[in-house]
Design a protein around this motif. Structure first.
Motif, PDB file in Angstrom:
ATOM      1  N   THR A   1       3.758  33.534  24.113  1.00  0.00           N
ATOM      2  CA  THR A   1       3.130  32.306  23.615  1.00  0.00           C
ATOM      3  C   THR A   1       2.916  31.093  24.591  1.00  0.00           C
ATOM      4  OG1 THR A   1       4.367  33.004  21.578  1.00  0.00           O
ATOM      5  CG2 THR A   1       3.473  30.484  21.451  1.00  0.00           C
ATOM      6  N   ASN A   2       3.827  30.563  25.308  1.00  0.00           N
ATOM      7  CA  ASN A   2       3.576  29.721  26.211  1.00  0.00           C
ATOM      8  C   ASN A   2       2.228  30.021  26.978  1.00  0.00           C
ATOM      9  OD1 ASN A   2       5.551  28.128  25.087  1.00  0.00           O
ATOM     10  ND2 ASN A   2       6.945  28.722  26.560  1.00  0.00           N
ATOM     11  N   LEU A   3       2.602  31.261  27.546  1.00  0.00           N
ATOM     12  CA  LEU A   3       1.152  31.848  28.643  1.00  0.00           C
ATOM     13  C   LEU A   3      -0.031  31.619  27.928  1.00  0.00           C
ATOM     14  CD1 LEU A   3       2.694  34.773  30.514  1.00  0.00           C
ATOM     15  CD2 LEU A   3       2.214  32.536  31.539  1.00  0.00           C
ATOM     16  N   ASN A   4      -0.048  31.922  26.767  1.00  0.00           N
ATOM     17  CA  ASN A   4      -1.464  31.978  25.888  1.00  0.00           C
ATOM     18  C   ASN A   4      -1.680  30.602  25.862  1.00  0.00           C
ATOM     19  OD1 ASN A   4      -1.839  34.664  25.415  1.00  0.00           O
ATOM     20  ND2 ASN A   4      -0.451  34.953  23.520  1.00  0.00           N
ATOM     21  N   PHE A   5      -0.668  29.657  25.424  1.00  0.00           N
ATOM     22  CA  PHE A   5      -1.122  27.960  25.455  1.00  0.00           C
ATOM     23  C   PHE A   5      -1.714  27.632  26.480  1.00  0.00           C
ATOM     24  CE2 PHE A   5       0.190  23.720  25.370  1.00  0.00           C
ATOM     25  CZ  PHE A   5      -0.584  23.161  24.302  1.00  0.00           C
ATOM     26  N   ALA A   6      -1.001  28.266  27.791  1.00  0.00           N
ATOM     27  CA  ALA A   6      -1.477  27.487  29.127  1.00  0.00           C
ATOM     28  C   ALA A   6      -2.965  28.171  29.297  1.00  0.00           C
ATOM     29  CB  ALA A   6      -0.437  28.094  30.131  1.00  0.00           C
ATOM     30  N   ILE A   7      -3.029  29.261  28.842  1.00  0.00           N
ATOM     31  CA  ILE A   7      -4.500  30.131  29.064  1.00  0.00           C
ATOM     32  C   ILE A   7      -5.485  29.014  28.394  1.00  0.00           C
ATOM     33  CG2 ILE A   7      -5.803  32.070  28.755  1.00  0.00           C
ATOM     34  CD1 ILE A   7      -3.433  33.510  29.674  1.00  0.00           C
ATOM     35  N   THR A   8      -5.220  28.879  27.094  1.00  0.00           N
ATOM     36  CA  THR A   8      -6.148  27.984  26.427  1.00  0.00           C
ATOM     37  C   THR A   8      -6.391  26.798  26.845  1.00  0.00           C
ATOM     38  OG1 THR A   8      -5.300  29.399  24.470  1.00  0.00           O
ATOM     39  CG2 THR A   8      -6.605  27.256  23.937  1.00  0.00           C
TER      40      THR A   8
ATOM     41  N   ASP B   1      29.000  49.016  22.031  1.00  0.00           N
ATOM     42  CA  ASP B   1      28.027  49.019  23.044  1.00  0.00           C
ATOM     43  C   ASP B   1      26.839  48.663  22.816  1.00  0.00           C
ATOM     44  OD1 ASP B   1      30.192  48.877  24.937  1.00  0.00           O
ATOM     45  OD2 ASP B   1      30.003  51.078  25.584  1.00  0.00           O
ATOM     46  N   ILE B   2      26.374  49.651  21.591  1.00  0.00           N
ATOM     47  CA  ILE B   2      25.011  49.956  20.989  1.00  0.00           C
ATOM     48  C   ILE B   2      24.683  48.406  20.411  1.00  0.00           C
ATOM     49  CG2 ILE B   2      23.753  50.963  19.227  1.00  0.00           C
ATOM     50  CD1 ILE B   2      25.136  53.618  20.028  1.00  0.00           C
ATOM     51  N   GLN B   3      25.771  47.894  19.699  1.00  0.00           N
ATOM     52  CA  GLN B   3      25.349  46.630  18.774  1.00  0.00           C
ATOM     53  C   GLN B   3      25.307  45.482  19.916  1.00  0.00           C
ATOM     54  OE1 GLN B   3      29.083  46.449  16.444  1.00  0.00           O
ATOM     55  NE2 GLN B   3      28.304  47.302  14.713  1.00  0.00           N
ATOM     56  N   HIS B   4      26.075  45.542  20.920  1.00  0.00           N
ATOM     57  CA  HIS B   4      25.762  44.638  21.780  1.00  0.00           C
ATOM     58  C   HIS B   4      24.579  44.652  22.770  1.00  0.00           C
ATOM     59  CE1 HIS B   4      26.824  41.814  25.148  1.00  0.00           C
ATOM     60  NE2 HIS B   4      26.164  42.875  26.224  1.00  0.00           N
ATOM     61  N   LEU B   5      24.073  45.930  22.905  1.00  0.00           N
ATOM     62  CA  LEU B   5      22.674  45.970  23.523  1.00  0.00           C
ATOM     63  C   LEU B   5      21.588  45.621  22.643  1.00  0.00           C
ATOM     64  CD1 LEU B   5      23.684  49.321  25.505  1.00  0.00           C
ATOM     65  CD2 LEU B   5      23.221  46.946  26.695  1.00  0.00           C
ATOM     66  N   SER B   6      21.849  46.001  21.339  1.00  0.00           N
ATOM     67  CA  SER B   6      20.787  45.684  20.347  1.00  0.00           C
ATOM     68  C   SER B   6      20.512  44.290  20.145  1.00  0.00           C
ATOM     69  CB  SER B   6      20.940  46.397  18.968  1.00  0.00           C
ATOM     70  OG  SER B   6      21.038  47.809  19.025  1.00  0.00           O
ATOM     71  N   GLY B   7      21.632  43.407  20.214  1.00  0.00           N
ATOM     72  CA  GLY B   7      21.491  42.153  20.158  1.00  0.00           C
ATOM     73  C   GLY B   7      20.889  41.445  21.519  1.00  0.00           C
ATOM     74  N   GLU B   8      21.241  41.997  22.759  1.00  0.00           N
ATOM     75  CA  GLU B   8      20.701  41.554  23.927  1.00  0.00           C
ATOM     76  C   GLU B   8      19.045  41.973  23.883  1.00  0.00           C
ATOM     77  OE1 GLU B   8      22.317  43.209  27.573  1.00  0.00           O
ATOM     78  OE2 GLU B   8      24.090  42.350  27.381  1.00  0.00           O
ATOM     79  N   SER B   9      18.840  43.055  23.569  1.00  0.00           N
ATOM     80  CA  SER B   9      17.695  43.284  23.359  1.00  0.00           C
ATOM     81  C   SER B   9      16.811  42.407  22.514  1.00  0.00           C
ATOM     82  CB  SER B   9      17.228  44.847  22.519  1.00  0.00           C
ATOM     83  OG  SER B   9      15.900  45.181  22.480  1.00  0.00           O
ATOM     84  N   ARG B  10      17.206  42.054  21.202  1.00  0.00           N
ATOM     85  CA  ARG B  10      16.510  41.128  20.348  1.00  0.00           C
ATOM     86  C   ARG B  10      16.273  39.604  21.199  1.00  0.00           C
ATOM     87  NH1 ARG B  10      19.723  43.610  16.563  1.00  0.00           N
ATOM     88  NH2 ARG B  10      21.471  42.343  16.809  1.00  0.00           N
ATOM     89  N   ARG B  11      17.377  39.335  21.923  1.00  0.00           N
ATOM     90  CA  ARG B  11      17.472  38.083  22.674  1.00  0.00           C
ATOM     91  C   ARG B  11      15.968  38.117  23.726  1.00  0.00           C
ATOM     92  NH1 ARG B  11      22.755  38.365  21.652  1.00  0.00           N
ATOM     93  NH2 ARG B  11      23.244  39.364  24.009  1.00  0.00           N
ATOM     94  N   TYR B  12      16.255  39.063  24.546  1.00  0.00           N
ATOM     95  CA  TYR B  12      15.046  39.506  25.458  1.00  0.00           C
ATOM     96  C   TYR B  12      13.630  39.526  24.682  1.00  0.00           C
ATOM     97  CZ  TYR B  12      18.655  40.299  29.003  1.00  0.00           C
ATOM     98  OH  TYR B  12      19.763  40.385  29.930  1.00  0.00           O
ATOM     99  N   LYS B  13      13.500  40.223  23.554  1.00  0.00           N
ATOM    100  CA  LYS B  13      12.294  40.385  23.035  1.00  0.00           C
ATOM    101  C   LYS B  13      11.929  38.860  22.463  1.00  0.00           C
ATOM    102  CE  LYS B  13       9.855  42.557  19.106  1.00  0.00           C
ATOM    103  NZ  LYS B  13      10.067  43.410  18.072  1.00  0.00           N
ATOM    104  N   GLN B  14      12.854  38.084  21.984  1.00  0.00           N
ATOM    105  CA  GLN B  14      12.600  36.748  21.593  1.00  0.00           C
ATOM    106  C   GLN B  14      12.159  35.924  22.804  1.00  0.00           C
ATOM    107  OE1 GLN B  14      15.996  35.610  19.422  1.00  0.00           O
ATOM    108  NE2 GLN B  14      15.616  36.382  17.574  1.00  0.00           N
ATOM    109  N   ALA B  15      12.880  36.037  23.842  1.00  0.00           N
ATOM    110  CA  ALA B  15      12.535  35.158  24.903  1.00  0.00           C
ATOM    111  C   ALA B  15      10.995  35.558  25.464  1.00  0.00           C
ATOM    112  CB  ALA B  15      13.531  35.242  26.036  1.00  0.00           C
TER     113      ALA B  15
END
Length: 94
Positions: A76-83, A56-70
């Motif tokens: 990044t997209n918002l910063n680009f849109a603001i610029t 479960d910890i490994q699964h949640l760690s993977g999900e956390s990484r995916r959410y962080k990357q997203a």
């Protein structure tokens, strides 16, 4: 206890008191074996729960990484849109 058992082995007649002691020892041995088996069963359950928790910890760690990357992509997209919006506002103001 060992001495008592050895002494009993040598007897041809075993007094009632000694038979009662032997029965008591046998009953204690059975209870101890039951306790050992229950402890072993509980240990197996605990090991299973621990392994499941690790998965479960490994699964949640993977999900956390995916959410962080997203989230980083969104930022990044918002910063680009603001610029882009700032550049358009500056261009419109000139």
């Amino acid at each position: 206890m060992k001495e008592r058992i050895e002494r009993l082995k040598k007897l041809t007649y075993i007094p009632q008191k000694e038979i009662a002691w032997l029965i008591e020892q046998a009953e204690l041995s059975v209870k101890q074996q039951e306790i050992i088996e229950e402890n072993k069963r509980q240990q197996e359950v605990t090991v299973h729960q621990f392994r499941q928790a690790q998965k479960d910890i490994q699964h949640l760690s993977g999900e956390s990484r995916r959410y962080k990357q997203a989230l980083e992509k969104i930022i990044t997209n918002l910063n680009f849109a603001i610029t882009v919006a700032q550049n358009e506002l500056e261009g419109a103001a000139e």
